[in-house]
Design a protein around this motif. Structure first.
Motif, PDB file in Angstrom:
ATOM      1  N   ASN A 107      20.769 -36.457 -69.571  1.00 38.83           N
ATOM      2  CA  ASN A 107      19.717 -35.451 -69.461  1.00 38.83           C
ATOM      3  C   ASN A 107      18.703 -35.837 -68.383  1.00 38.83           C
ATOM      4  O   ASN A 107      18.277 -34.995 -67.591  1.00 38.83           O
ATOM      5  CB  ASN A 107      19.016 -35.285 -70.808  1.00 38.83           C
ATOM      6  N   LEU A 108      18.316 -37.113 -68.350  1.00 37.23           N
ATOM      7  CA  LEU A 108      17.381 -37.567 -67.318  1.00 37.23           C
ATOM      8  C   LEU A 108      17.993 -37.446 -65.926  1.00 37.23           C
ATOM      9  O   LEU A 108      17.317 -37.064 -64.957  1.00 37.23           O
ATOM     10  CB  LEU A 108      16.970 -39.015 -67.583  1.00 37.23           C
ATOM     11  N   LYS A 109      19.288 -37.723 -65.819  1.00 37.55           N
ATOM     12  CA  LYS A 109      19.962 -37.646 -64.511  1.00 37.55           C
ATOM     13  C   LYS A 109      20.014 -36.208 -64.009  1.00 37.55           C
ATOM     14  O   LYS A 109      19.758 -35.936 -62.828  1.00 37.55           O
ATOM     15  CB  LYS A 109      21.368 -38.228 -64.635  1.00 37.55           C
ATOM     16  N   THR A 119       9.979 -35.633 -68.280  1.00 36.74           N
ATOM     17  CA  THR A 119      10.739 -35.214 -69.457  1.00 36.74           C
ATOM     18  C   THR A 119      10.038 -35.767 -70.691  1.00 36.74           C
ATOM     19  O   THR A 119       9.555 -36.910 -70.698  1.00 36.74           O
ATOM     20  CB  THR A 119      12.185 -35.748 -69.407  1.00 36.74           C
ATOM     21  N   TYR A 120       9.978 -34.949 -71.735  1.00 40.23           N
ATOM     22  CA  TYR A 120       9.380 -35.370 -72.999  1.00 40.23           C
ATOM     23  C   TYR A 120      10.440 -35.998 -73.895  1.00 40.23           C
ATOM     24  O   TYR A 120      11.614 -35.645 -73.852  1.00 40.23           O
ATOM     25  CB  TYR A 120       8.772 -34.184 -73.752  1.00 40.23           C
ATOM     26  N   THR A 121       9.983 -36.937 -74.708  1.00 42.70           N
ATOM     27  CA  THR A 121      10.737 -37.391 -75.873  1.00 42.70           C
ATOM     28  C   THR A 121       9.743 -37.326 -77.029  1.00 42.70           C
ATOM     29  O   THR A 121       9.026 -38.270 -77.313  1.00 42.70           O
ATOM     30  CB  THR A 121      11.266 -38.823 -75.692  1.00 42.70           C
ATOM     31  N   GLY A 122       9.686 -36.156 -77.648  1.00 45.09           N
ATOM     32  CA  GLY A 122       8.622 -35.916 -78.599  1.00 45.09           C
ATOM     33  C   GLY A 122       7.315 -35.763 -77.842  1.00 45.09           C
ATOM     34  O   GLY A 122       7.174 -34.895 -76.983  1.00 45.09           O
ATOM     35  N   ASN A 123       6.341 -36.635 -78.134  1.00 46.69           N
ATOM     36  CA  ASN A 123       5.084 -36.603 -77.385  1.00 46.69           C
ATOM     37  C   ASN A 123       5.005 -37.737 -76.372  1.00 46.69           C
ATOM     38  O   ASN A 123       3.938 -38.042 -75.848  1.00 46.69           O
ATOM     39  CB  ASN A 123       3.890 -36.667 -78.339  1.00 46.69           C
ATOM     40  N   ILE A 124       6.128 -38.380 -76.089  1.00 46.79           N
ATOM     41  CA  ILE A 124       6.206 -39.425 -75.067  1.00 46.79           C
ATOM     42  C   ILE A 124       6.684 -38.778 -73.773  1.00 46.79           C
ATOM     43  O   ILE A 124       7.656 -38.024 -73.765  1.00 46.79           O
ATOM     44  CB  ILE A 124       7.172 -40.545 -75.482  1.00 46.79           C
ATOM     45  N   LEU A 125       6.007 -39.075 -72.674  1.00 46.19           N
ATOM     46  CA  LEU A 125       6.376 -38.532 -71.365  1.00 46.19           C
ATOM     47  C   LEU A 125       7.097 -39.600 -70.560  1.00 46.19           C
ATOM     48  O   LEU A 125       6.587 -40.706 -70.375  1.00 46.19           O
ATOM     49  CB  LEU A 125       5.134 -38.057 -70.611  1.00 46.19           C
ATOM     50  N   ILE A 126       8.292 -39.266 -70.099  1.00 46.65           N
ATOM     51  CA  ILE A 126       9.062 -40.155 -69.227  1.00 46.65           C
ATOM     52  C   ILE A 126       8.924 -39.627 -67.803  1.00 46.65           C
ATOM     53  O   ILE A 126       9.229 -38.458 -67.536  1.00 46.65           O
ATOM     54  CB  ILE A 126      10.537 -40.213 -69.640  1.00 46.65           C
ATOM     55  N   ALA A 127       8.435 -40.467 -66.894  1.00 48.34           N
ATOM     56  CA  ALA A 127       8.214 -40.080 -65.497  1.00 48.34           C
ATOM     57  C   ALA A 127       9.097 -40.940 -64.606  1.00 48.34           C
ATOM     58  O   ALA A 127       8.967 -42.164 -64.593  1.00 48.34           O
ATOM     59  CB  ALA A 127       6.744 -40.250 -65.121  1.00 48.34           C
ATOM     60  N   ILE A 128      10.006 -40.300 -63.875  1.00 46.06           N
ATOM     61  CA  ILE A 128      10.906 -41.001 -62.959  1.00 46.06           C
ATOM     62  C   ILE A 128      10.354 -40.866 -61.551  1.00 46.06           C
ATOM     63  O   ILE A 128      10.090 -39.756 -61.085  1.00 46.06           O
ATOM     64  CB  ILE A 128      12.335 -40.435 -63.045  1.00 46.06           C
ATOM     65  N   ASN A 129      10.178 -41.986 -60.878  1.00 44.20           N
ATOM     66  CA  ASN A 129       9.603 -41.996 -59.528  1.00 44.20           C
ATOM     67  C   ASN A 129      10.555 -41.297 -58.556  1.00 44.20           C
ATOM     68  O   ASN A 129      11.681 -41.730 -58.378  1.00 44.20           O
ATOM     69  CB  ASN A 129       9.354 -43.432 -59.077  1.00 44.20           C
ATOM     70  N   PRO A 130      10.108 -40.196 -57.895  1.00 45.12           N
ATOM     71  CA  PRO A 130      11.011 -39.500 -56.966  1.00 45.12           C
ATOM     72  C   PRO A 130      11.095 -40.162 -55.597  1.00 45.12           C
ATOM     73  O   PRO A 130      11.966 -39.817 -54.799  1.00 45.12           O
ATOM     74  CB  PRO A 130      10.375 -38.114 -56.854  1.00 45.12           C
ATOM     75  N   PHE A 131      10.189 -41.092 -55.315  1.00 40.48           N
ATOM     76  CA  PHE A 131      10.122 -41.753 -54.000  1.00 40.48           C
ATOM     77  C   PHE A 131      10.017 -40.746 -52.858  1.00 40.48           C
ATOM     78  O   PHE A 131      10.575 -40.951 -51.782  1.00 40.48           O
ATOM     79  CB  PHE A 131      11.327 -42.677 -53.778  1.00 40.48           C
ATOM     80  N   GLN A 132       9.337 -39.667 -53.093  1.00 36.21           N
ATOM     81  CA  GLN A 132       9.058 -38.686 -52.056  1.00 36.21           C
ATOM     82  C   GLN A 132       7.849 -37.871 -52.501  1.00 36.21           C
ATOM     83  O   GLN A 132       7.511 -37.840 -53.680  1.00 36.21           O
ATOM     84  CB  GLN A 132      10.254 -37.764 -51.810  1.00 36.21           C
ATOM     85  N   LYS A 133       7.217 -37.212 -51.537  1.00 41.48           N
ATOM     86  CA  LYS A 133       6.044 -36.421 -51.827  1.00 41.48           C
ATOM     87  C   LYS A 133       6.448 -35.094 -52.469  1.00 41.48           C
ATOM     88  O   LYS A 133       7.333 -34.399 -51.974  1.00 41.48           O
ATOM     89  CB  LYS A 133       5.253 -36.145 -50.538  1.00 41.48           C
ATOM     90  N   LEU A 134       5.801 -34.780 -53.585  1.00 41.25           N
ATOM     91  CA  LEU A 134       5.985 -33.470 -54.240  1.00 41.25           C
ATOM     92  C   LEU A 134       4.599 -32.856 -54.437  1.00 41.25           C
ATOM     93  O   LEU A 134       4.103 -32.727 -55.553  1.00 41.25           O
ATOM     94  CB  LEU A 134       6.698 -33.632 -55.586  1.00 41.25           C
ATOM     95  N   PRO A 135       3.945 -32.453 -53.332  1.00 42.44           N
ATOM     96  CA  PRO A 135       2.542 -32.008 -53.453  1.00 42.44           C
ATOM     97  C   PRO A 135       2.388 -30.724 -54.248  1.00 42.44           C
ATOM     98  O   PRO A 135       1.330 -30.472 -54.814  1.00 42.44           O
ATOM     99  CB  PRO A 135       2.121 -31.804 -51.989  1.00 42.44           C
ATOM    100  N   HIS A 136       3.456 -29.909 -54.321  1.00 46.46           N
ATOM    101  CA  HIS A 136       3.306 -28.616 -54.979  1.00 46.46           C
ATOM    102  C   HIS A 136       3.127 -28.733 -56.489  1.00 46.46           C
ATOM    103  O   HIS A 136       2.672 -27.782 -57.127  1.00 46.46           O
ATOM    104  CB  HIS A 136       4.519 -27.739 -54.667  1.00 46.46           C
ATOM    105  N   ILE A 137       3.482 -29.867 -57.086  1.00 48.50           N
ATOM    106  CA  ILE A 137       3.330 -29.987 -58.535  1.00 48.50           C
ATOM    107  C   ILE A 137       2.048 -30.730 -58.910  1.00 48.50           C
ATOM    108  O   ILE A 137       1.813 -30.990 -60.084  1.00 48.50           O
ATOM    109  CB  ILE A 137       4.545 -30.700 -59.166  1.00 48.50           C
ATOM    110  N   TYR A 138       1.213 -31.037 -57.908  1.00 52.18           N
ATOM    111  CA  TYR A 138      -0.039 -31.723 -58.205  1.00 52.18           C
ATOM    112  C   TYR A 138      -1.243 -31.014 -57.594  1.00 52.18           C
ATOM    113  O   TYR A 138      -2.328 -31.576 -57.568  1.00 52.18           O
ATOM    114  CB  TYR A 138      -0.007 -33.166 -57.678  1.00 52.18           C
ATOM    115  N   ASN A 139      -1.079 -29.805 -57.088  1.00 54.68           N
ATOM    116  CA  ASN A 139      -2.189 -29.151 -56.405  1.00 54.68           C
ATOM    117  C   ASN A 139      -3.170 -28.544 -57.410  1.00 54.68           C
ATOM    118  O   ASN A 139      -2.966 -28.595 -58.622  1.00 54.68           O
ATOM    119  CB  ASN A 139      -1.676 -28.089 -55.426  1.00 54.68           C
TER     120      ASN A 139
END
Length: 1477
Positions: A107-109, A119-139
């Motif tokens: 699922n993570l892949k 991705t959530y696991t219940g109320n735990i947030l798993i954040a995978i480093n994309p190693f690239q800029k994704l400015p549109h999801i942080y504006n």
């Protein structure tokens, strides 16, 4: 958090050991694995690989993997695979049908490949480093979307975690903590930055960006003698020096600006960076053996350079620095001994100095920032953000890894307790029976490390207190104390190492530097060196320690202090509500789009995610809502779907029918034990297999029947073919006989026909010849007649044309001369008027200069023309005089010649004929010759004079032609001058209007409260009027008190003023009531305009009526901000009143707008009186206005003064304000419904299918589904009726609905892109049905009121069209982007394509080839920040201007408006009564 645990050692890799995770039921899922099942199997290369079971032999199964290999694996090592899982994965892994290790990894892949890094696991947030800029999801827009949204409603995001913590703190008063963990490179710091940015956004603080400072950075590098990071030992350990899209110069500037903000001075900043540079240079000092035994010295010139640079930066002596690194001073009672250090000890001393310096600098920064922030000690709640290293296991693990892993053990215990608590809360919430769930507690590991007095930390402190202790004695002590402890392991191949079985695996520690690193002291040589630094900042980091303190101080342990700080941290965490974010590094190459399964599994295990999953598996790992459970497993019990059962009862009957035990049914969900989901899937697969076999049997029967029918048809066809051939032969014979008979008859017929045709041709030839002769005769006659007619026509035409041209030429000439005279008269008038006009502004001066220049050129042309004519006249006169003189001379000569000839003739006649003949003849001949010569010379001179005269005549004609051309040019110039004067007057008017508008705009303050607005404006008007600079100077006031008005007494003025004020007060009271409408005309607006026009309020320089009207409108809308009926009433009145103001008012002339510099044109007594009245009080004004002829019914241009223009600007502002309030009220009304309209209500199949009443139930369900949409339509309808009832101009109604539909489009589209559960086929059908309701409303509202509102929904319409279109895998990118969704960007199409899932037919989204092309296009366009944003922005601007309103509205007739009863009987308002013809 007050304490932040940091480690100064940077690690190079992650090669820690791994531990296996047990299956959900602890025994595998053997009973659920059958031939054909899709399973997961362990693979050494990719951790887990999927495949299909082909054979089962006892406890082993043969698996055909997805890469084509066949392997044999024990059944207990297999995990079932959910083949019906969504193609884009799930955003919460608790929704997985099979919650196990390979399912989580897959699922993570899948989500990582789709750039879904959270991705959530219940109320735990798993954040995978994309190693690239994704400015549109942080504006900023994304922050606005997550603000106040419920957790889990939108796609997983770090903002959602921060928002939950913030809302809990604000609403419930609870303290919250957010724990961010992960190994180096996993993105912990960036995640923490995003958390802090979002919390600052919620607190109302904007995040500022800096500018590039490459030049400044280069100067700093040169100043501190720095080089590339790879050349410094302390920076080149990770081998990573730069990241794509990350600007070190930008970060440097951001750091410097942050230092400015927290109050660090420039001098302190300079010292900070000097210390950091010194630490970098210090790390590059290498040591070699010195001249003495066991001594050391700088290795080479490079080391000496770094030593010297370090001393310069720290402002200390380089020799003293070398001694402090290479020597130690031992103080004994007898003497002071200086001992040399070997190269290895010198390197340790160097690193110790670097660590101490960096630590002191870090502590100074923390204290400085804390003092600057000034956290409120009285605050009842807080949000703590903890950024800490994750579990570490390397080839060489020292004291730093021991402390970090000890911290992670503590946090893991806290994490396990939190997860277990969440599980229990879920069970309690669903009201199911549950018993205590055991989970592996790591308290024994914590006791091993921290327990007193026998823990590892306590033994380490004990060893450090004995001078003769070494790491060997410390290790032996550990071996003896913990030889029977199950968590402590003694390695077989080492005498000093020891291993601890942590929760994430076994870690082997090297104890050779444990004792040195545990001692918390500063080397005296280092202390003395840096405290004596010439830099006050460096000396402040190492203050002098009092001698008494040094003697009385006891041993201080790093481990004990670390344990104390950790205990304080845990106490703080236990007092808060925790939130967990686990950061994951997808690969060790630090590159995007690379997903290393084994590496990620190790991080998930170290982060405790797999442990949380194991805890879930120990209870009820599979939880399905009733709706989903019935949809998936309803086919196992079809009788349940047909019967009239509740959803909960239906689920119980399905599981009871299949014999499941141990499950639980809650209030909204079904809870299944581990393995039961696989068992149900096996039964479901069996039912589907039987159904497939039944279908196959039917299909094969159909195919066999079809083949038999085809064979029979072929046989019948063959028989009919043979019979047809026999019949054909008989038919052929009969046909030949018939043909022979037919040929004979046709031959005879042909011969007869041929003879007849020849005779007929001959007759026709004769007839043709005769008719041709006759026709030619008639043709010649007609041609001659036509030619004569044409000649006559052309001659008459020529004659008439010549006459017309002459007449036209004469007429034009007469008109030109007449117009020229008129134009000259007008020009003289304009010149006279221009001389009396006041000084213009800069634009008018330019026009005057141009006009003067043209006038000068015109006069110059006239003078040149006059001079030329005079010169020509003089020359012609001279020539005529000379010609006359020559003619006189010629005449005199001719007369003389005649006289001579007469004399000669007489002499000859009188003389004797013989004697005197010859002499006389000779003398006369000479005279004749001389006279002839003289005559020839006179003729020559006459010829010359004639030639000269001809030349002069030619020149005169040329001069006449030139003069004519100049005359024509002069006329054209006069025309252009006239046009320029007209344009100049128009520009003057525009200039005056602009000046008035600018004055109004500079002084208006509509956004303030009406009373404040009124007082400030009135005060400014009074001040400006008193100072004599409002539209004139003191001359007006002088005129007011001039002799013309000296007879006016005070009492009549006071009575007139009082009467005027009473009328104004009555008008204000009248318009404060709801006066209604006369037809479609607002009565209040019409009455206000008629009164203002009658009272000449637009032409006075001071009046309070405008402020009173504006104040009345302001109070009305402030009291009824949520009442659309009242707002619509005032919007109609304000816009209607604005229409005649826009068409009637014009700015005053330049002599009214600027100080008078010339004599006024109103030189007469009446002119002075009118000027005085315009500046006089209201009482004086009204006495003259009422007597003026003409009515106010006909709109005329009025010279508006400053208050009138200000009133128009205020009225315009209120039109915009009321428009925005009405629009925002409707937005607030429909916003809650829009949140319900984006996702279809979950209606159970059992409630839709109930026996014979199926169609009735479907109809009722459909009505229930679109209830929210009908609510929006109802709101729109009510709103439109309100606007219609108040006769709001259709132009404004169209603008309102256009912006409302744009708001609907933005809200629905953004919600669709942020919530994956909305991107389904059935949800698309639901939204499509709702959009049809809106389209039907637009059709009923007509284009008059709806306008282009329907077109504003183009984004959501095309997105929904994509969701419901069939055969998506067959669609190409060109078809999707150009035909199906031309408005959507590639980013938007990519997100919809990856989030789509078909919950109705089970189809897939677009092909992988299309997805790949989308990724390529997005990568090419990744530098464009605008294109990267897939969300839409709502436009809340005012989409119209005053001119737009004026152009869109028809003129209104106000002459027949009946005044209200309140003012109808008042004589002061008699002018409002309709006048009879």
């Amino acid at each position: 958090m007050d304490k932040v645990i940091e480690s100064e050692v940077h690690m190079a890799g992650s090669n820690g050991s791994s531990c296996t995770m047990p299956t959900c039921d602890g025994k595998g899922t053997v009973v659920n694995i059958i031939v054909g099942s899709h399973v997961w199997a362990e693979d050494p290369a990719v951790a887990w690989i999927d495949g299909q079971v082909t054979k089962i032999h006892g406890q082993e199964a043969e698996i055909e993997t997805s890469n084509g290999k066949k392997v044999v694996i024990k059944l207990s090592q297999l995990y079932p695979k959910d083949i019906e899982a969504p193609a884009g994965g799930v955003d919460d892994m608790t929704k997985l049908s099979y919650l196990h290790e390979p399912g989580v990894l897959e699922n993570l892949k899948i989500r990582y490949e789709l750039n879904e890094i959270y991705t959530y696991t219940g109320n735990i947030l798993i954040a995978i480093n994309p190693f690239q800029k994704l400015p549109h999801i942080y504006n900023q827009h994304m922050m606005q979307q997550y603000k106040g949204a419920a957790f889990g409603e939108l796609s997983p995001h770090v903002f959602a975690v921060a928002d939950v913590a913030y809302r809990a703190m604000i609403n419930e008063g609870k303290s919250n903590s957010i724990l961010v963990s992960g190994e180096s490179g996993a993105g912990k710091t960036e995640t923490t930055k995003m958390l802090m940015r979002y919390l600052a956004f919620l607190g109302g603080r904007a995040v500022t960006e800096g500018r590039t400072v490459e030049q400044q950075v280069l100067e700093e590098i040169e100043k501190f003698k720095l080089d590339h990071p790879k050349s410094f030992r302390y920076l080149n350990q990770s081998k990573c020096y730069e990241l794509v899209g990350v600007s070190d110069a930008h970060d440097y500037l951001a750091t410097r600006r942050a230092m400015d903000i927290v109050g660090i001075s420039l001098k302190e900043q300079e010292a900070i960076f000097r210390v950091v540079a010194a630490i970098l240079h210090l790390g590059n000092i290498d040591f070699a053996k010195g001249k003495e035994i066991d001594s050391s010295a700088p290795k080479d010139e490079k080391s000496k350079f770094h030593l010297k640079t370090t001393a310069e930066l720290l402002m200390c002596d380089s020799v003293a620095l070398e001694d402090a690194l290479c020597k130690r001073v031992m103080v004994t009672p007898e003497e002071v001994i200086k001992r040399s250090l070997d190269p290895l000890s010198a390197a340790v001393s160097r690193d110790g100095l670097a660590k101490t310096t960096y630590s002191r600098l870090f502590d100074w920064l923390v204290d400085k920032i804390n003092n600057s922030i000034g956290q409120d000690s009285k605050s009842k709640s807080l949000i703590g953000v903890l950024d800490i290293y994750g579990f570490e296991s390397f080839k060489h693990n020292s004291f730093e890894q021991f402390c970090i892993n000890f911290t992670n053990e503590k946090l893991q215990q806290h994490f396990n307790q939190h997860v277990f608590k969440m599980e229990q809360e879920e069970y309690t919430k669903e009201a199911i029976d549950w018993s205590y769930i055991e989970f592996v507690d790591n308290q024994d590991v914590l006791d091993l490390i921290e327990k007193k007095p026998g823990g590892i930390v306590a033994l380490l402190d004990e060893a450090c207190m004995f001078p003769k202790s070494t790491h060997e004695t410390f290790s032996n002590k550990l071996y003896q104390t913990f030889k029977n402890h199950k968590r402590f392991v003694k390695p077989k191949l080492s005498r000093t190492d020891f291993a601890i079985a942590h929760y994430a695996g076994e870690v082997q520690y090297q104890s050779d530097q444990f004792l040195d690193k545990n001692k918390d002291y500063v080397v005296a040589e280092h202390q003395d060196l840096l405290s004596a630094s010439k830099c006050s900042f460096v000396a402040g980091l190492f203050p002098q320690i009092p001698e008494e303190t040094t003697k009385s101080s006891k041993f201080s342990s790093i481990g004990s202090r670390f344990k104390l700080q950790l205990q304080q941290l845990m106490e703080t965490l236990n007092a808060t509500e925790p939130h967990y974010i686990r950061c994951v590094k997808p690969n060790n190459l630090l590159k995007p789009a690379i997903f290393e399964n084994a590496n990620i599994m190790q991080q998930l295990r170290c982060g405790g995610v797999l442990e949380a999953i194991r805890i879930s598996c120990a209870g009820y790992p599979t939880r399905r809502p009733f709706f989903e459970f019935i949809n998936r497993f309803g086919l196992l019990a079809p009788e349940v779907l047909v019967g009239n059962y509740d959803e909960k009862i239906a689920c119980e009957k399905i599981m009871e029918k299949k014999g499941l035990k141990g499950f639980q049914v809650g209030k909204t969900k079904v809870f299944l034990r581990a393995g039961q989901m696989a068992e149900l899937d096996a039964h479901r697969a069996e039912v589907l297999s039987n159904a497939a076999k039944s279908i196959q049997r039917r299909i094969r029967t159909y195919i066999a029947r079809k083949q038999f029918v085809a064979l029979r048809e072929a046989t019948v066809y063959l028989q009919s073919l043979c019979r047809g051939r026999l019949a054909g032969k008989v038919y052929e014979r009969l046909k030949r006989e018939t043909a022979a008979v037919k040929i004979q008859s046709n031959t005879r017929k042909h011969q007869s026909r041929k003879a007849y045709s020849a005779l007929q041709v001959s007759v026709l030839v004769v007839q043709t010849g005769l008719r041709t002769m006759e026709a030619r005769k008639r043709f010649r006659f007609r041609r001659q007649t036509k030619a004569a007619t044409v000649i006559q026509v052309w001659w008459r035409c020529h004659k008439a044309s010549s006459y017309y041209r002459k007449l036209k030429r004469g007429t034009i000439e007469a008109q030109c001369r007449w117009r020229g005279r008129i134009a000259k008269k007008e020009l003289r008038k304009l010149k006279q008027a221009a001389r009396d006009t006041g000084a213009l502004k800069e634009a008018k001066d330019k026009l005057e200069k141009q006009l003067e220049e043209l006038t000068w050129r015109l006069q110059l042309e006239k003078r040149l023309r006059t001079d030329l004519e005079e010169t020509k006249a003089q020359e012609i006169a001279k020539l005529q005089n000379s010609l006359e003189d020559m003619q006189k001379k010629v005449e005199e000569t001719n007369a003389l010649l005649v006289n001579e000839r007469e004399a000669v003739r007489k002499a000859i006649e009188e003389a004797p004929p013989v004697i005197k003949e010859t002499p006389v003849y000779i003398e006369d001949t000479k005279k004749i010759d001389s006279l002839a010569e003289e005559l020839d010379s006179v003729k020559a001179s006459l010829q010359n004079e004639k030639e000269t005269s001809n030349d002069l005549r030619k020149k005169y004609s040329e001069a006449q032609e030139c003069s004519e051309e100049r005359r024509i040019k002069l006329e054209e110039t006069e025309k252009s001058v006239h046009q320029l004067q007209e344009s100049m007057h128009r520009l003057e008017e525009k200039l005056n209007n602009l000046e008035s508008e600018n004055k109004v705009l500079r002084q208006q303050a509509v956004s303030m409260a009406p009373n404040k607005f009124l007082s400030g404006r009135s005060r400014s008007i009074i001040q400006r009027t008193e100072s004599g600079h409002v539209f004139g100077d003191a001359k007006m006031h002088v005129d007011l008190h001039s002799h013309s008005f000296s007879e006016v007494e005070d009492k009549p003025q006071k009575s007139l003023n009082e009467k005027q004020l009473e009328n104004q007060e009555l008008l204000i009271r009248c318009i404060g009531q709801h006066l209604g409408f006369a037809g479609n005309r607002p009565i209040a607006a019409c009455i206000i305009f008629k009164c203002l026009l009658q009272w000449r309020s637009f032409e006075v320089e001071r009046t309070s009526i405008f402020d009173r009207i504006i104040q009345t409108i302001g109070h009305a809308i402030e009291k009824n901000q949520d009442n659309n009926d009242v707002l619509a009433y005032w919007l109609s009145n304000a816009s209607t009143l604005l229409l005649p103001l826009q068409r009637t008012l014009k700015a005053s002339g330049p002599n009214e707008m600027a100080p008078l510099r010339r004599r006024s044109s109103s030189a007469t007594l009446f002119g002075r009186m009118s000027q005085s009245f315009r500046g006089s009080p209201h009482g004086v004004n009204i006495s003259f206005v009422n007597g003026l002829p003409g009515g106010v019914e006909t709109l005329r241009q009025v010279e508006a003064k400053y208050p009138a223009l200000l009133f128009k600007q205020q009225l315009t502002a209120y039109v915009e304000k009321i428009y925005g309030m009405i629009r925002d009220n409707l937005k607030k009304e429909i916003s809650p419904l829009l949140g319900l309209c984006i996702q279809a209500p979950r209606t159970s199949r059992a409630s839709l299918v109930k026996g014979s009443s199926r169609s009735v139930a479907n109809t009722a369900a459909q009505q229930a589904l679109i209830a929210h949409w009908q609510g929006i339509v109802k709101s729109l309808g009510n709103f439109l009726n309100t606007l219609k009832a108040n006769h709001v101009p259709p132009f404004l109604v169209r603008k309102v609905f256009t912006q409302i539909f744009s708001f609907i489009n933005v809200q629905l589209f953004n919600s669709l892109l942020l919530r994956r559960e909305c991107c389904s086929f059935s949800n698309g059908e639901y939204v499509k049905a709702g959009l049809a309701e809106l389209e039907h409303w637009c059709y009923n509202a007509t284009d008059v009121y709806a306008g282009s509102a329907w077109d504003e929904l183009k984004h959501i319409r095309q997105a929904i069209g994509f969701l419901v279109v069939h055969q998506k895998p067959k669609k190409t990118l060109d078809e999707i982007s150009h035909d199906l969704c031309p408005v959507l960007s590639i980013q938007q199409l990519y997100r919809i394509s990856t989030m789509y899932w078909d919950d109705k037919y089970g189809t897939h989204s677009v092909s992988s080839d299309v997805i790949s092309k989308m990724r390529v296009l997005m990568t090419e366009d990744s530098n464009n920040a605008v294109s990267n944003s897939f969300l839409l922005d709502d436009d809340s601007s005012i989409p119209f201007s005053v001119d737009d309103i004026s152009k869109s509205m028809e003129p209104i007739d106000i002459s027949d408006i009946e005044p209200p009863a309140l003012i109808r009987e008042n004589s002061g308002f008699s002018f409002l009564l309709p006048r009879s013809n």
